[in-house]
Design a protein around this motif. Structure first.
Motif, PDB file in Angstrom:
ATOM      1  N   LEU A  89       0.802  -1.223   0.000  1.00 24.58           N
ATOM      2  CA  LEU A  89       0.000   0.000   0.000  1.00 24.58           C
ATOM      3  C   LEU A  89       0.836   1.275   0.000  1.00 24.58           C
ATOM      4  O   LEU A  89       0.277   2.370  -0.035  1.00 24.58           O
ATOM      5  N   ASN A  90       2.154   1.161   0.035  1.00 19.50           N
ATOM      6  CA  ASN A  90       3.015   2.338   0.067  1.00 19.50           C
ATOM      7  C   ASN A  90       2.790   3.234  -1.143  1.00 19.50           C
ATOM      8  O   ASN A  90       2.612   4.441  -0.997  1.00 19.50           O
ATOM      9  N   GLY A  91       2.790   2.678  -2.339  1.00 19.90           N
ATOM     10  CA  GLY A  91       2.611   3.468  -3.557  1.00 19.90           C
ATOM     11  C   GLY A  91       1.254   4.149  -3.646  1.00 19.90           C
ATOM     12  O   GLY A  91       1.180   5.359  -3.884  1.00 19.90           O
ATOM     13  N   PRO A  92       0.148   3.401  -3.450  1.00 16.97           N
ATOM     14  CA  PRO A  92      -1.164   4.051  -3.498  1.00 16.97           C
ATOM     15  C   PRO A  92      -1.354   5.128  -2.421  1.00 16.97           C
ATOM     16  O   PRO A  92      -1.958   6.170  -2.681  1.00 16.97           O
ATOM     17  N   ILE A  93      -0.840   4.884  -1.219  1.00 18.45           N
ATOM     18  CA  ILE A  93      -0.955   5.898  -0.165  1.00 18.45           C
ATOM     19  C   ILE A  93      -0.121   7.120  -0.530  1.00 18.45           C
ATOM     20  O   ILE A  93      -0.553   8.262  -0.305  1.00 18.45           O
ATOM     21  N   VAL A  96       0.515   8.217  -3.545  1.00 22.49           N
ATOM     22  CA  VAL A  96      -0.243   8.936  -4.575  1.00 22.49           C
ATOM     23  C   VAL A  96      -1.386   9.724  -3.945  1.00 22.49           C
ATOM     24  O   VAL A  96      -1.643  10.875  -4.318  1.00 22.49           O
ATOM     25  N   CYS A  97      -2.059   9.141  -2.954  1.00 19.42           N
ATOM     26  CA  CYS A  97      -3.148   9.861  -2.266  1.00 19.42           C
ATOM     27  C   CYS A  97      -2.612  11.076  -1.520  1.00 19.42           C
ATOM     28  O   CYS A  97      -3.236  12.147  -1.522  1.00 19.42           O
ATOM     29  N   CYS A 148      11.044   9.292  -5.797  1.00 15.61           N
ATOM     30  CA  CYS A 148      10.864   8.033  -6.519  1.00 15.61           C
ATOM     31  C   CYS A 148      12.093   7.689  -7.355  1.00 15.61           C
ATOM     32  O   CYS A 148      12.428   6.511  -7.508  1.00 15.61           O
ATOM     33  N   GLU A 150       8.542   0.839 -10.514  1.00 16.46           N
ATOM     34  CA  GLU A 150       7.617   1.437  -9.551  1.00 16.46           C
ATOM     35  C   GLU A 150       7.716   2.961  -9.558  1.00 16.46           C
ATOM     36  O   GLU A 150       6.702   3.664  -9.574  1.00 16.46           O
ATOM     37  N   ILE A 183       4.691   5.582 -10.651  1.00 16.15           N
ATOM     38  CA  ILE A 183       4.241   6.639  -9.743  1.00 16.15           C
ATOM     39  C   ILE A 183       4.451   8.003 -10.378  1.00 16.15           C
ATOM     40  O   ILE A 183       3.590   8.887 -10.275  1.00 16.15           O
ATOM     41  N   ILE A 235       1.701   8.602 -12.925  1.00 18.24           N
ATOM     42  CA  ILE A 235       0.407   8.860 -12.286  1.00 18.24           C
ATOM     43  C   ILE A 235       0.352  10.260 -11.708  1.00 18.24           C
ATOM     44  O   ILE A 235      -0.601  11.008 -11.952  1.00 18.24           O
ATOM     45  N   THR A 284       6.054   1.933   6.515  1.00 20.13           N
ATOM     46  CA  THR A 284       5.436   1.002   5.563  1.00 20.13           C
ATOM     47  C   THR A 284       6.421  -0.041   5.058  1.00 20.13           C
ATOM     48  O   THR A 284       6.136  -0.741   4.091  1.00 20.13           O
TER      49      THR A 284
END
Length: 188
Positions: free
Chosen positions: A9-13, A15-16, A49, A57, A61, A64, A167
């Motif tokens: 969940l590190n990447g999606p969090i 991005v959020c 990143c 990855e 990111i 996105i 994370t």
């Protein structure tokens, strides 16, 4: 199990958090004098990143968050995508050839990446034929904006390092957890 979930969940969090950061920076720095001192949180995330993620990855990111930044702005389509990807790839190449040991070194490279980002944006606008009035403005505020970016990066990178630690994206955090699990299994 928790470690695997947090790591995934590190990447999606991230991005959020960048989405929230873009919304906050565009609302807090919308007035006239503060507009020129606006830090670019997306650029800081792209830089992070480039240095702290794998190529795939970090590239995903970057794509996105640059698309989010482009949707949120009124810039010509593709301007932010090109600019952020060039910064990502150049900083990725720099990470392969240079050792960047301290947070201050990250801040200096952030200053350089901010200058690269603004120059690439100006060059793309020149190729589109829309840079007639932009070059003077860009050169006037180039160093001030880049210095603000470098100063803000000191705080943002510390926070991102803690976020990666919690994370388990940081290699040291994963090793520390593995050593702790080995000691527990031996009865210590």
């Amino acid at each position: 199990m928790t470690r695997i979930i947090l790591r995934a969940l590190n990447g999606p969090i991230l991005v959020c958090f960048i989405i929230l950061g873009v919304a906050l920076q565009s609302s807090l720095f919308s007035s006239w004098p503060l507009f020129y001192l606006q830090p670019d949180l997306v650029l800081l995330a792209v830089f992070w990143c480039a240095f702290r993620r794998s190529f795939g990855e970090g590239g995903i990111i970057t794509l996105i968050v640059s698309n989010i930044s482009e949707i949120h702005s009124a810039a010509p389509q593709g301007l932010y995508l090109i600019s952020y990807m060039i910064v990502y790839l150049s900083m990725r190449a720099a990470s392969r050839f240079f050792v960047v040991p301290t947070l201050f070194s990250y801040a200096m490279l952030t200053l350089l990446s901010s200058i690269i980002w603004k120059m690439v944006g100006l060059f793309v606008l020149y190729l589109l034929g829309a840079s007639a009035n932009q070059w003077r403005h860009t050169l006037t505020f180039l160093l001030i904006g880049s210095a603000v970016q470098a100063v803000v990066s000191l705080w943002v990178y510390r926070w991102l390092e803690k976020f990666d630690w919690y994370t388990f994206k940081n290699a040291r955090a994963e090793r520390a957890m593995e050593e702790e699990l080995q000691l527990e299994s031996e009865g210590f």
